[in-house]
Design a protein around this motif. Structure first.
Motif, mmCIF file in Angstrom:
data_model
loop_
_atom_site.group_PDB
_atom_site.id
_atom_site.type_symbol
_atom_site.label_atom_id
_atom_site.label_comp_id
_atom_site.label_asym_id
_atom_site.label_seq_id
_atom_site.Cartn_x
_atom_site.Cartn_y
_atom_site.Cartn_z
ATOM 1 N N LYS A 267 0.849 -1.207 0.000
ATOM 2 C CA LYS A 267 0.000 0.000 0.000
ATOM 3 C C LYS A 267 0.881 1.253 0.000
ATOM 4 N N ASP B 277 0.371 5.615 0.066
ATOM 5 C CA ASP B 277 -0.625 6.649 0.339
ATOM 6 C C ASP B 277 -0.636 7.718 -0.746
ATOM 7 N N LYS C 86 -5.653 -0.399 -0.042
ATOM 8 C CA LYS C 86 -5.139 -1.439 0.843
ATOM 9 C C LYS C 86 -5.828 -2.778 0.561
#
Length: 784
Positions: A612, A614, A662
């Motif tokens: 993941k 951001d 995610k």
């Protein structure tokens, strides 16, 4: 002739006489003191309308007392009509020839028949003794002259098996030693090993489906051939002996291994047995304990633990460890426990080893061209092996183990190659084409463009291999996908109307529009309209259209399955490809000359989720798994790339193989070899291969139970072995599944229906196109 036919003829021939010096006998008397033939009399009466039995009055069964039989012989009984020319045959159960001879002491119920010994004839041996079963089989004077054992066990067995013995061909009995094992086996169906396995598998059902005689015969066969009494020792003891499979039990074990799915309860029966107390039982892997599912389960558990421990190792050590594990457990994938699904990790380990070998080589070097060459030659094998490994597992604990291994050795390799590709592309520029420099796709009569959404490079290679096995000519062309690698962008980019499509500024969905009208292609209506207006026929999934035109067809939505199923896509790939192959075949059958397979993008697949990264939603107009449309003036760390349809509009791609969301296992839209390097396949019928002359000989055929093993010489590459009841009829196949001839020229198949044992069939060799190449007659189970 069958034994039955010989018996009927022998009895009837007793009435033959010399008309010059004799009169016709009034009847044929058949004495049988020990009642040996009594059990088959109803069977004989079906063929002999003149056969009557001494007994209680039952005219419907042609049975009655002596006085009634005298009326029959005198033709005075209106209830019974004997055909003209037939001599009545009177069967006398419990009566010997001597009983009739002694008229004074003859029982009253027999006296009405006593005088018939003078007016009639006796069916008896030349020594005046009654015909017993043994005598009829052995005698060379009126009998069958067969080699029959004379011990009490054989006498008892032949009595029990008499009904089935009648249907045996006498010629096939000659030259055999007919002993108790033969007769017991005949009674139990001719396949004692199969019967024993069926008994182990379902004891109660087996016992209830057998008559008393058949059960006794089964017990005797087991005692004789296996030194085992199923009636006394029971199923668990039998399962123990099977697990050890020593001496005569080795043949039983081998038969179980040929088709273990026919006996699903046998592993459960073996589990009820106490394993050897030897401490080596749990760790040895030399073949000593192959018969124990407990041992295999322990080895699987140990392997699972070893695989999970890879998470603590650096990639290079994890790869080395996997190769060691594969060597240690390699033998188990060929055992019976693997065939019935008890060894998923041992099977998956072969594919993990392939990932380890492939990812030991570095793709993160050189130019984009160098990377494309390396990936197209060997790198794609890692992706393919990941799918194969994942397809092996069902249980969550096995999945977690395989996921750990993949993440330990495959994830870092893919991450490194993706980051290097992104770095080189930022310096050299993306190697794929754009709207401004892509070529026009010409219309070719008889060509169908088949669009497959999400046909990744390795999956395309699988498809290509399947098509080549069908003797189709497949030409592969490497194509860099349009950026971003999403369907909205990529599908129009591989279409034949791409030169009439453009991109407009501020399109957050990466959806291009019709150049002339600026109508969005979203939803597909205007895209299909554009195709139709430009002379392209649109084929539905089951429509073959007019093969003299040019067509666009969409089929096999791999991308949809990936988004829906995540890692479980790996378990669906082969079935999807089979459907695609069927679709391609149907198009060729409809007359299409060429089929061009195109795709929009590949994808990343990572069990338990891609890394993941951001990217705040406040910076994006739209955010997908691996790409995002950025708001004007937003500042962030991700790389920007120009849109295929409009180089003046940029979008962000996630670095490496990371994802903006995610827990995503399946994603695309970014820049990686897996997402962007695709294959275009041009498929044509290969006339030279269709006319190829196969020169091949079937040199050896051996049967082990219902498994047929063959060896061939000649040009056997790509040939498939099948066994059929009708050589030219594919639907008459009688094997569980046809098998390809191996590189060493051997192959084996298993006949599915045990009742076909002993039947005639034909071994056939087929090319990949299903055409008959060679054939050979055989008898299922082999000649006994």
């Amino acid at each position: 002739m069958k034994v039955l036919e010989h018996l009927l003829k022998a009895v009837c021939d007793a009435a033959i006489y010399n008309s010059d010096i004799q009169i016709a006998p009034a009847c044929i008397l058949w004495p049988d003191k020990d009642r040996q033939w009594e059990s088959v009399l109803p069977r004989l009466q079906k063929d002999l309308s003149e056969l009557f039995i001494l007994g209680d009055y039952a005219p419907d069964k042609r049975t009655g007392p002596a006085i009634w039989l005298r009326c029959i012989i005198a033709k005075k009984n209106p209830e019974i009509a004997i055909l003209d020319g037939k001599t009545p045959i009177i069967y006398l159960p419990g009566v010997s020839r001597q009983d009739l001879r002694a008229v004074e002491s003859c029982p009253d119920e027999l006296k009405p028949l006593a005088e018939l010994q003078y007016r009639g004839v006796m069916w008896s041996q030349v020594n005046a003794k009654d015909w017993t079963i043994l005598a009829f089989l052995k005698s060379n004077q009126g009998g069958l002259c067969l080699d029959v054992a004379q011990d009490n066990g054989t006498r008892n067995a032949m009595q029990l098996a008499l009904y089935r013995l009648l249907d045996e061909e006498v010629e096939q009995l000659k030259g055999k030693r007919l002993d108790k094992d033969y007769f017991n086996t005949l009674l139990t169906g001719g396949d004692p090993i199969r019967d024993f396995l069926q008994w182990l598998d379902e004891e109660n059902i087996f016992r209830s489906s057998r008559g008393d005689n058949e059960w006794l015969a089964f017990v005797e066969v087991c005692k004789s051939q296996l030194a085992f009494n199923p009636a006394d020792e029971g199923v668990i003891t039998g399962s123990l002996k099977l697990a050890l499979h020593k001496g005569p039990w080795k043949a039983v074990w081998d038969r179980f291994c040929e088709a273990p799915k026919r006996y699903p309860n046998i592993p459960l029966q073996i589990r009820k047995c106490q394993p050897p107390k030897d401490k080596l039982f749990w760790i040895m892997d030399d073949g000593s304990y192959d018969g124990w599912p407990q041992w295999n389960e322990n080895r699987e558990n140990a392997l699972r633990k070893d695989i999970i421990s890879l998470k603590t190792l650096p990639p290079h050590e994890a790869r080395k460890k996997i190769l060691e594990m594969e060597k240690s457990h390699r033998r188990r994938k060929d055992l019976v426990w693997a065939e019935i699904g008890f060894s998923p990790l041992a099977i998956a380990l072969e594919h993990l080893a392939k990932i380890a070998e492939t990812t030991s080589n570095n793709l993160s070097a050189g130019t984009t061209k160098d990377m494309a060459i390396g990936y197209s030659i060997w790198g794609w094998n890692a992706d393919n092996a990941v799918l194969s490994a994942l397809s092996c597992v069902e249980q969550i604990n096995d999945f977690e183990a395989i996921s750990t291994a993949i993440r330990s050795i495959y994830l870092p390799w893919m991450e490194e190659s993706s980051r290097h590709l992104q770095h080189v592309a930022s310096l050299e520029g993306y190697p794929g084409k754009t709207k401004n420099n892509n070529t026009h796709i010409a219309k070719i009569a008889g060509e169908c463009i088949l669009f497959i959404d999400g046909l990744r490079f390795d999956v395309a290679r699988r498809l290509s291999s399947l098509l080549k096995q069908l003797l189709l000519q497949v030409d592969e062309t490497i194509v860099w996908a349009a950026l971003p690698s999403v369907t909205a962008t990529g599908k129009p980019a591989v279409s034949p109307v791409r030169d009439q499509i453009v991109g407009i500024i501020a399109n957050a969905d990466f959806e291009p529009v019709v150049a002339e009208t600026e109508q969005s292609l979203k939803g597909g209506y205007h895209f299909k309209k554009l195709l139709t207006e430009n002379g392209w026929t649109i084929l539905d999934k089951n429509d073959s259209g007019n093969s003299t035109c040019c067509a666009w067809c969409e089929f096999g939505d791999i991308d949809h399955e990936g988004h829906d199923r995540g890692w479980k896509l790996a378990k669906q790939i082969d079935s999807i490809l089979r459907e695609i192959v069927e679709r391609i075949n149907s198009l060729f059958s409809a007359g299409w000359k060429k089929i061009r397979v195109v795709t929009d993008h590949g994808w990343l697949l990572m069990p338990n989720g891609l890394p993941k990264i951001d990217l705040p939603s406040s910076l994006t107009e739209n955010k997908w798994g691996r790409c995002a449309s950025i708001k004007p003036g937003a500042c962030f760390n991700e790389s920007l790339y120009p849109w295929y349809w409009n180089p003046n509009q940029y979008f962000a791609l996630a670095n490496g193989i990371s994802c903006f969301k995610k827990g995503i296992e399946y994603a695309h839209g970014g820049l990686s070899l897996q997402e962007c390097l695709t294959l275009e396949l041009l498929i044509q019928k290969n006339k030279s291969n269709e006319q190829k002359a196969f020169l091949v000989d079937i040199t050896d055929v051996t049967w082990r139970g219902l498994r047929c093993n063959i060896a061939v010489n000649g040009d056997y590459s790509g040939l498939i072995l099948d066994i059929r009841s009708q050589a030219g009829n594919s639907s008459s196949s009688i094997v569980i599944s046809p098998k390809p001839i191996k590189d060493n020229g051997i192959a084996s198949v298993v006949v599915e229906n045990e009742n076909l044992d002993g039947s005639d069939a034909t071994i056939v060799l087929l090319n990949e196109n299903g055409q008959l190449v060679a054939q050979l007659s055989t008898k299922i189970g082999g000649d006994n």
